[in-house]
Design a protein around this motif. Structure first.
Motif, PDB file in Angstrom:
ATOM      1  N   GLN A   1       0.842  -1.189   0.000  1.00  0.00           N
ATOM      2  CA  GLN A   1       0.000   0.000   0.000  1.00  0.00           C
ATOM      3  C   GLN A   1       0.884   1.248   0.000  1.00  0.00           C
ATOM      4  O   GLN A   1       1.986   1.218   0.549  1.00  0.00           O
ATOM      5  N   PRO A   2       0.396   2.342  -0.587  1.00  0.00           N
ATOM      6  CA  PRO A   2       1.161   3.595  -0.525  1.00  0.00           C
ATOM      7  C   PRO A   2       1.389   4.007   0.934  1.00  0.00           C
ATOM      8  O   PRO A   2       0.524   3.800   1.786  1.00  0.00           O
ATOM      9  N   ILE A   3       2.560   4.568   1.191  1.00  0.00           N
ATOM     10  CA  ILE A   3       2.920   5.020   2.533  1.00  0.00           C
ATOM     11  C   ILE A   3       3.290   6.496   2.442  1.00  0.00           C
ATOM     12  O   ILE A   3       4.170   6.859   1.653  1.00  0.00           O
TER      13      ILE A   3
ATOM     14  N   ASN B   1       5.825   8.780   7.065  1.00  0.00           N
ATOM     15  CA  ASN B   1       5.668   7.530   7.818  1.00  0.00           C
ATOM     16  C   ASN B   1       6.562   6.403   7.295  1.00  0.00           C
ATOM     17  O   ASN B   1       6.549   5.302   7.826  1.00  0.00           O
ATOM     18  N   PHE B   2       7.300   6.675   6.224  1.00  0.00           N
ATOM     19  CA  PHE B   2       8.105   5.630   5.603  1.00  0.00           C
ATOM     20  C   PHE B   2       9.400   5.398   6.374  1.00  0.00           C
ATOM     21  O   PHE B   2      10.078   6.339   6.757  1.00  0.00           O
ATOM     22  N   THR B   3       9.702   4.135   6.601  1.00  0.00           N
ATOM     23  CA  THR B   3      10.959   3.743   7.226  1.00  0.00           C
ATOM     24  C   THR B   3      11.641   2.754   6.289  1.00  0.00           C
ATOM     25  O   THR B   3      11.052   1.742   5.898  1.00  0.00           O
ATOM     26  N   TRP B   4      12.898   3.062   5.927  1.00  0.00           N
ATOM     27  CA  TRP B   4      13.639   2.190   5.023  1.00  0.00           C
ATOM     28  C   TRP B   4      14.094   0.934   5.758  1.00  0.00           C
ATOM     29  O   TRP B   4      14.592   0.995   6.873  1.00  0.00           O
TER      30      TRP B   4
ATOM     31  N   LEU C   1      -0.405   0.352 -13.390  1.00  0.00           N
ATOM     32  CA  LEU C   1      -0.518   1.440 -14.368  1.00  0.00           C
ATOM     33  C   LEU C   1      -1.857   1.443 -15.100  1.00  0.00           C
ATOM     34  O   LEU C   1      -2.132   2.336 -15.896  1.00  0.00           O
ATOM     35  N   LYS C   2      -2.700   0.459 -14.821  1.00  0.00           N
ATOM     36  CA  LYS C   2      -4.027   0.417 -15.445  1.00  0.00           C
ATOM     37  C   LYS C   2      -4.914   1.492 -14.828  1.00  0.00           C
ATOM     38  O   LYS C   2      -4.658   1.987 -13.734  1.00  0.00           O
ATOM     39  N   ILE C   3      -5.983   1.828 -15.550  1.00  0.00           N
ATOM     40  CA  ILE C   3      -6.958   2.803 -15.058  1.00  0.00           C
ATOM     41  C   ILE C   3      -8.208   2.038 -14.643  1.00  0.00           C
ATOM     42  O   ILE C   3      -8.850   1.460 -15.517  1.00  0.00           O
ATOM     43  N   PRO C   4      -8.633   2.033 -13.382  1.00  0.00           N
ATOM     44  CA  PRO C   4      -7.844   2.306 -12.186  1.00  0.00           C
ATOM     45  C   PRO C   4      -6.842   1.181 -11.947  1.00  0.00           C
ATOM     46  O   PRO C   4      -6.962   0.154 -12.587  1.00  0.00           O
ATOM     47  N   PRO C   5      -5.895   1.309 -11.067  1.00  0.00           N
ATOM     48  CA  PRO C   5      -5.775   2.272  -9.990  1.00  0.00           C
ATOM     49  C   PRO C   5      -5.257   3.639 -10.414  1.00  0.00           C
ATOM     50  O   PRO C   5      -5.412   4.605  -9.680  1.00  0.00           O
ATOM     51  N   MET C   6      -4.618   3.753 -11.575  1.00  0.00           N
ATOM     52  CA  MET C   6      -4.146   5.073 -12.023  1.00  0.00           C
ATOM     53  C   MET C   6      -5.345   5.913 -12.450  1.00  0.00           C
ATOM     54  O   MET C   6      -6.309   5.382 -13.008  1.00  0.00           O
TER      55      MET C   6
END
Length: 161
Positions: free
Chosen positions: A7-9, A13-16, A38-43
């Motif tokens: 999921q996008p972070i 909040n991102f920790t490497w 890259l399909k629409i959606p999720p883009m």
């Protein structure tokens, strides 16, 4: 091939977490996974062109052309600015050039950790900034045109992979 994060972070909040490389290079599978995103959606239907950065230390061990074609057959795959960073001496730079698909942009070659960090920083800052500038545009073929600024100089550091 698998997602490091599913999921996008938000960046704050991102920790490497360090990665370790072993086994095969499922580049075709990874390309297919990117194509799904890259399909629409999720883009969305309208947005800035995505920037895809391929970082690899090897050669594809599966059908990379099929996965790459999946990317290139999508609206956002065609419009994406594609950059590639090859690590070490065993990387297949012909495959990286094929991924980039632009004779004016060559794959970057990282022979040590400092060069890799410099290239990743450049790709995640300068390239993204340039893609979002008004000077960016689309060619008649629907592909992104972008001035990607000064590429960091290759490192001459003694620590070589």
């Amino acid at each position: 091939a698998r997602w490091k994060n599913t999921q996008p972070i938000p960046i704050e909040n991102f920790t490497w977490t360090d990665l370790s490389a072993s086994g095969v290079t499922d580049m075709g599978r990874a390309f297919s996974m990117v194509a799904d995103q890259l399909k629409i959606p999720p883009m969305p239907g309208r947005a800035l062109p995505p920037v895809l950065v391929l970082v690899t230390d090897g050669q594809p061990t599966d059908d990379y052309k099929s996965g790459l074609n999946q990317i290139l057959n999508l609206q956002w795959g065609k419009k994406a600015v594609r950059i590639a960073i090859g690590i070490g001496q065993d990387c297949d730079f012909d495959v990286l050039e094929e991924f980039i698909g632009n004779s004016e942009i060559k794959p970057l070659h990282a022979n040590n950790p400092e060069a890799l960090a410099r290239y990743i920083k450049w790709a995640s800052t300068a390239v993204v900034k340039d893609v979002s500038s008004p000077a960016s545009g689309l060619t008649g073929q629907g592909t992104a045109t972008v001035q990607i600024g000064q590429i960091p100089a290759a490192s001459t550091d003694a620590d070589v992979w």
